[in-house]
Design a protein around this motif. Structure first.
Motif, PDB file in Angstrom:
ATOM      1  N   ALA A 173       0.781  -1.237  -0.573  1.00 56.57           N
ATOM      2  CA  ALA A 173       0.151  -0.237  -0.087  1.00 56.57           C
ATOM      3  C   ALA A 173       0.781   0.779  -0.159  1.00 56.57           C
ATOM      4  N   GLU A 174       1.908   1.174   0.764  1.00 59.12           N
ATOM      5  CA  GLU A 174       2.911   2.500   0.730  1.00 59.12           C
ATOM      6  C   GLU A 174       3.491   2.406  -0.652  1.00 59.12           C
ATOM      7  N   LEU A 175       3.638   1.515  -1.456  1.00 60.94           N
ATOM      8  CA  LEU A 175       4.444   1.525  -2.663  1.00 60.94           C
ATOM      9  C   LEU A 175       4.085   2.160  -3.292  1.00 60.94           C
ATOM     10  N   ALA A 176       2.915   1.603  -3.474  1.00 67.43           N
ATOM     11  CA  ALA A 176       1.604   1.963  -4.389  1.00 67.43           C
ATOM     12  C   ALA A 176       1.959   3.720  -4.423  1.00 67.43           C
ATOM     13  N   LEU A 177       1.283   4.045  -2.753  1.00 69.23           N
ATOM     14  CA  LEU A 177       1.379   5.180  -2.800  1.00 69.23           C
ATOM     15  C   LEU A 177       2.442   6.292  -3.165  1.00 69.23           C
ATOM     16  N   SER A 178       3.523   6.018  -3.402  1.00 70.12           N
ATOM     17  CA  SER A 178       5.353   6.391  -2.741  1.00 70.12           C
ATOM     18  C   SER A 178       5.629   6.187  -3.757  1.00 70.12           C
ATOM     19  N   GLN A 179       4.808   6.454  -5.047  1.00 69.79           N
ATOM     20  CA  GLN A 179       5.459   6.109  -6.152  1.00 69.79           C
ATOM     21  C   GLN A 179       5.529   8.031  -6.740  1.00 69.79           C
ATOM     22  N   GLY A 180       6.800   7.971  -7.272  1.00 70.17           N
ATOM     23  CA  GLY A 180       7.178   9.349  -7.746  1.00 70.17           C
ATOM     24  C   GLY A 180       7.813  10.090  -6.617  1.00 70.17           C
ATOM     25  N   GLY A 181       8.169  10.017  -5.674  1.00 72.39           N
ATOM     26  CA  GLY A 181       8.718  10.648  -4.206  1.00 72.39           C
ATOM     27  C   GLY A 181       7.671  11.237  -3.257  1.00 72.39           C
ATOM     28  N   TYR A 182       6.468  10.953  -3.654  1.00 75.98           N
ATOM     29  CA  TYR A 182       5.441  11.083  -2.380  1.00 75.98           C
ATOM     30  C   TYR A 182       5.836  11.016  -1.427  1.00 75.98           C
ATOM     31  N   PRO A 238       0.140   7.797   7.589  1.00 80.74           N
ATOM     32  CA  PRO A 238      -0.727   6.683   7.971  1.00 80.74           C
ATOM     33  C   PRO A 238      -1.714   6.967   7.824  1.00 80.74           C
ATOM     34  N   GLU A 239      -2.721   7.657   7.589  1.00 88.21           N
ATOM     35  CA  GLU A 239      -3.757   7.552   7.360  1.00 88.21           C
ATOM     36  C   GLU A 239      -3.944   6.959   5.778  1.00 88.21           C
ATOM     37  N   GLN A 240      -3.464   7.613   5.353  1.00 82.04           N
ATOM     38  CA  GLN A 240      -3.349   7.316   4.003  1.00 82.04           C
ATOM     39  C   GLN A 240      -3.142   5.908   3.021  1.00 82.04           C
ATOM     40  N   ILE A 241      -1.910   5.447   4.106  1.00 83.43           N
ATOM     41  CA  ILE A 241      -1.849   4.274   3.690  1.00 83.43           C
ATOM     42  C   ILE A 241      -2.528   3.560   4.339  1.00 83.43           C
ATOM     43  N   THR A 242      -2.950   3.616   5.764  1.00 84.38           N
ATOM     44  CA  THR A 242      -4.952   2.566   6.508  1.00 84.38           C
ATOM     45  C   THR A 242      -5.717   2.456   5.285  1.00 84.38           C
ATOM     46  N   GLU A 243      -5.378   3.685   4.108  1.00 84.43           N
ATOM     47  CA  GLU A 243      -7.210   3.664   3.845  1.00 84.43           C
ATOM     48  C   GLU A 243      -7.054   2.971   2.712  1.00 84.43           C
ATOM     49  N   MET A 244      -5.312   2.913   1.963  1.00 85.98           N
ATOM     50  CA  MET A 244      -5.343   2.088   0.866  1.00 85.98           C
ATOM     51  C   MET A 244      -5.491   0.453   1.377  1.00 85.98           C
ATOM     52  N   GLU A 245      -4.209   0.416   2.627  1.00 85.47           N
ATOM     53  CA  GLU A 245      -4.538  -1.297   2.598  1.00 85.47           C
ATOM     54  C   GLU A 245      -6.019  -1.984   2.567  1.00 85.47           C
ATOM     55  N   GLU A 246      -6.850  -1.075   3.632  1.00 84.07           N
ATOM     56  CA  GLU A 246      -8.523  -1.885   3.068  1.00 84.07           C
ATOM     57  C   GLU A 246      -8.876  -2.072   1.384  1.00 84.07           C
ATOM     58  N   GLN A 247      -8.279  -0.616   1.232  1.00 85.76           N
ATOM     59  CA  GLN A 247      -8.929  -0.686  -0.676  1.00 85.76           C
ATOM     60  C   GLN A 247      -7.918  -1.670  -1.120  1.00 85.76           C
ATOM     61  N   MET A 248      -6.978  -1.952  -1.214  1.00 88.55           N
ATOM     62  CA  MET A 248      -6.153  -3.249  -1.817  1.00 88.55           C
ATOM     63  C   MET A 248      -6.435  -4.413  -1.183  1.00 88.55           C
ATOM     64  N   PRO A 302      -7.550 -11.603   5.857  1.00 86.74           N
ATOM     65  CA  PRO A 302      -6.024 -12.603   6.067  1.00 86.74           C
ATOM     66  C   PRO A 302      -5.525 -13.519   5.394  1.00 86.74           C
ATOM     67  N   TYR A 303      -4.232 -13.642   5.295  1.00 81.16           N
ATOM     68  CA  TYR A 303      -4.056 -14.559   4.082  1.00 81.16           C
ATOM     69  C   TYR A 303      -5.179 -15.376   2.864  1.00 81.16           C
ATOM     70  N   PRO A 304      -5.059 -16.759   3.875  1.00 77.04           N
ATOM     71  CA  PRO A 304      -6.096 -17.376   2.710  1.00 77.04           C
ATOM     72  C   PRO A 304      -7.777 -16.282   2.138  1.00 77.04           C
ATOM     73  N   VAL A 305      -7.807 -15.576   2.658  1.00 77.87           N
ATOM     74  CA  VAL A 305      -8.488 -14.759   1.575  1.00 77.87           C
ATOM     75  C   VAL A 305      -8.283 -13.641   0.798  1.00 77.87           C
ATOM     76  N   GLN A 306      -7.379 -13.152   1.151  1.00 77.90           N
ATOM     77  CA  GLN A 306      -6.572 -12.785   0.340  1.00 77.90           C
ATOM     78  C   GLN A 306      -5.955 -13.508  -1.254  1.00 77.90           C
ATOM     79  N   TYR A 307      -4.889 -14.268  -0.877  1.00 76.43           N
ATOM     80  CA  TYR A 307      -4.577 -15.370  -1.626  1.00 76.43           C
ATOM     81  C   TYR A 307      -6.233 -15.919  -2.497  1.00 76.43           C
ATOM     82  N   LEU A 308      -7.465 -15.956  -1.641  1.00 76.23           N
ATOM     83  CA  LEU A 308      -8.609 -16.519  -3.188  1.00 76.23           C
ATOM     84  C   LEU A 308      -8.833 -15.806  -3.262  1.00 76.23           C
ATOM     85  N   ARG A 309      -8.979 -14.314  -3.041  1.00 70.44           N
ATOM     86  CA  ARG A 309      -8.787 -13.182  -3.908  1.00 70.44           C
ATOM     87  C   ARG A 309      -8.421 -13.374  -4.978  1.00 70.44           C
TER      88      ARG A 309
END
Lengths: 316, 313
Positions: B35-44, B48-58, B63-70
């Motif tokens: 999430a951080e990597l996705a947001l921090s392209q181009g030196g930006y 932390p709030e943005q990161i948490t938001e992005m994590e939820e979005q992504m 849990p990992y098994p759910v992530q895997y299935l998705r």
């Protein structure tokens, strides 16, 4: 050389002082040890002996089909002209045909019967159609009522007896004068063995005059062969007709006594190991009547009876 | 035969599962927060709030098994995520690049089959003699020359000195000659050696003695009698080589500037572009599984005993 001996040398296969040595990493193994013998034309000669005595190697040497690590010394003649690996190859199929051992291993598993039979007919230089016809004829002659089906088949679709007959057909395809049958009954049951005997005898109707049958199947040898050669440890110890009825060499006698029908008397001692070369008679260590001389010198060829040759000091 | 193939197919499913799991784990264990990597392209620098938001979005909070299935679900529809470095969908990028790799692999495997088997047959036909020794020396050289070195030597000779072939790039057939030669070099040598040894083993078999007793020529023995049987182990080896070639050769594609999946993987590694790498691993894994199936089918077709079943006439 006298006239008679010269004549004998001309008709048939003559072997003079033939030695075959396999050059192996573990050392040299002498499979055929200075063999001088003659297989007459127009007769069925049986080359008998235990497994590993060098009889198949002798056969392959005649055909020039030994592997590259075999070194061959001595001379071989067919009807008086020398047989070298080069000249032997030109005669293969047309003058000398082979019926190889173990039918299931001797047919190419990846090719149809038709392809293999037609290959055997190549030396006749026929056209494609004629070759196909000849292949069909051959199969009918060797007892296949439906040659078409057999031609299309792969070897694994045939029974052991059928494979053997296909190989006989291939060996006799170009009507060679000589056929060399290498252990034709090895691994076959009794019914098939008698079938093989009939098939081999029927080869005479296909232009085959003379045969060399390499076997340790004594009943087959007895019923099929006119004359016999007995091999032991790379040497021919006895040669001639009526050997099984009246054996002259002590080895032949012990060999016959060891047969189940003759009482299963086992021979004392063991055969020389492959590659072991004794200075004297190879059978001397096991021979019941050996004298000191037998251990030191090679016995010469003696002819105690006409038409028989035996290498043993008791006849000198 | 159909049954055999279905069995094979089923046995390959666990492999496919393993490959996908591996590719997924690759994404999980990599350092850095996606999430951080996705947001921090181009030196930006994201808060932390943005990161948490992005994590939820992504979906990274699941849990990992759910992530895997998705992830598998998306991968099955061709969605392999978005590349960190180019912002393009990984699936599209791979689809655009795979034809180049396919073309190179097709040329290389063709060269390997033709040259490898021809060299192997020549060596076996003249075992221990001059042609055998020449083939031995040639294959030794091919196996010991590193691909990048051979590539540079070829460029020096055919492009720089003689000017016959283009140095690099993707274009007509002329652009494929040198890359295919380099990529096929080592596998040609392996195929030649394997063909030779398989043929020599067949020569020792009884059916070859029987065939020779028919007075046939050396070539007839090699090509018509021994080769149909010796080709089976060679097929398996060629399948493995093809798998490697289809995975894209990183070295060859980079040196000759070919835009295939190999060079894509290389740039993904240098840019720490994990979605791209994940996509690459999944794709090459799938290719290997399909190749294995292909090799099994071909070897089966080559063996009449399997092809026709064990029936008797």
């Amino acid at each position: 050389m006298t006239g008679a001996a010269e004549q004998q040398r001309i008709n048939g296969i003559t072997v003079e002082e033939l030695s075959v040595i396999f050059r192996l990493p573990e050392g040299d193994v002498c499979a055929v040890d200075s063999v001088s013998t003659h297989f007459p034309e127009g007769k069925i000669t049986g080359l008998i002996g235990e497994s590993g005595c060098g009889k198949s190697v002798l056969g392959l040497a005649l055909l020039g089909l030994l592997p590259p690590y075999a070194s061959v010394a001595g001379e071989m003649y067919l009807d008086g002209s020398p047989l070298t690996p080069e000249t032997a190859r030109k005669r293969l199929g047309t003058e000398i045909g082979l019926i190889p051992q173990s039918p299931s291993d001797s047919l190419n598993p990846a090719r149809t019967v038709s392809a293999q039979l037609q290959e055997a007919l190549l030396p006749l230089k026929l056209g494609r159609k004629q070759r196909m016809m000849k292949a069909r004829e051959l199969l009918s002659a060797f007892g296949f009522p439906e040659p078409e089906r057999i031609l299309r088949a792969y070897p694994h679709e045939l029974s052991g007896g059928m494979q053997q007959r296909v190989l006989c057909a291939a060996g006799a395809a170009c009507s060679p004068r000589w056929i060399l049958a290498d252990e034709p009954t090895k691994g076959l049951d009794r019914d098939l063995r008698s079938q093989v005997r009939e098939t081999l005898l029927s080869l005479r109707e296909h232009g085959v005059k003379s045969m060399l049958v390499i076997t340790h199947d004594l009943p087959l040898a007895r019923s099929l062969c006119d004359t016999m050669a007995v091999m032991y440890a790379g040497q021919v110890l006895e040669l001639g007709s009526g050997i099984l009825e009246k054996p002259l060499h002590p080895y032949t006698r012990s060999f016959l006594a060891a047969l189940p029908e003759n009482g299963f008397q086992s021979m004392p001692g063991v055969a020389p190991k492959a590659g072991e070369r004794l200075p004297g008679c190879p059978f001397a260590p096991r021979c019941p009547i050996a004298v000191p001389r037998c251990h030191q010198e090679r016995p010469p060829a003696c002819s105690p009876e006409p038409g028989k040759t035996v290498r043993c000091f008791q006849y000198v | 035969m159909k049954q055999y193939l279905i069995q094979k197919l089923i046995s390959l499913l666990p492999v496919l599962f393993g490959v996908s799991l591996l590719a997924f784990v690759l994404g999980v264990i990599t350092p850095g927060n996606p999430a951080e990597l996705a947001l921090s392209q181009g030196g930006y620098e994201p808060t932390p709030e943005q990161i948490t938001e992005m994590e939820e979005q992504m979906g990274l909070d699941a849990p990992y098994p759910v992530q895997y299935l998705r992830w598998v679900g998306r991968a099955l529809t061709g969605d392999l995520g978005t590349s960190y470095s180019t912002r393009n969908p990984v699936g599209e990028e791979l689809a655009r690049r795979i034809p180049v790799t396919l073309k190179l692999a097709a040329c290389s495997i063709t060269l390997t089959i033709i040259l490898g088997i021809a060299l192997g047959c020549t060596a076996a036909a003249w075992q221990g003699r001059l042609p055998d020794r020449i083939v031995g020396a040639l294959t030794n050289t091919q196996l010991s020359l590193p691909a990048f070195w051979l590539a540079l030597l070829l460029i020096l000779l055919f492009a720089e000195t003689l000017g016959w072939l283009p140095t690099s790039g993707n274009g007509g057939p002329r652009y494929m000659i040198m890359p295919a030669l380099v990529l096929s070099s080592a596998s040609t040598a392996t195929a030649a050696r394997l063909t030779r040894s398989a043929l020599l083993e067949e020569f020792g078999k009884q059916y070859c003695t029987a065939a020779m007793a028919r007075g046939i020529s050396r070539w007839r023995l090699v090509l018509k009698n021994a080769l149909p049987n010796a080709i089976v182990p060679v097929t398996a080896m060629l399948g493995n080589s093809l798998g490697g070639m289809l995975g894209g050769s990183i070295i060859v594609e980079s040196i000759f500037a070919l835009p295939g999946i190999g060079s894509y993987a290389l740039s993904a590694v240098t840019n720490r572009d994990y979605p791209a790498l994940q996509g690459y691993v999944l794709l090459t894994g799938l290719i290997y599984v399909l190749i294995t199936l292909l090799v099994d089918t071909v070897s089966m077709l080559l063996n009449p005993k399997v092809r026709l079943g064990g029936k008797r006439i």
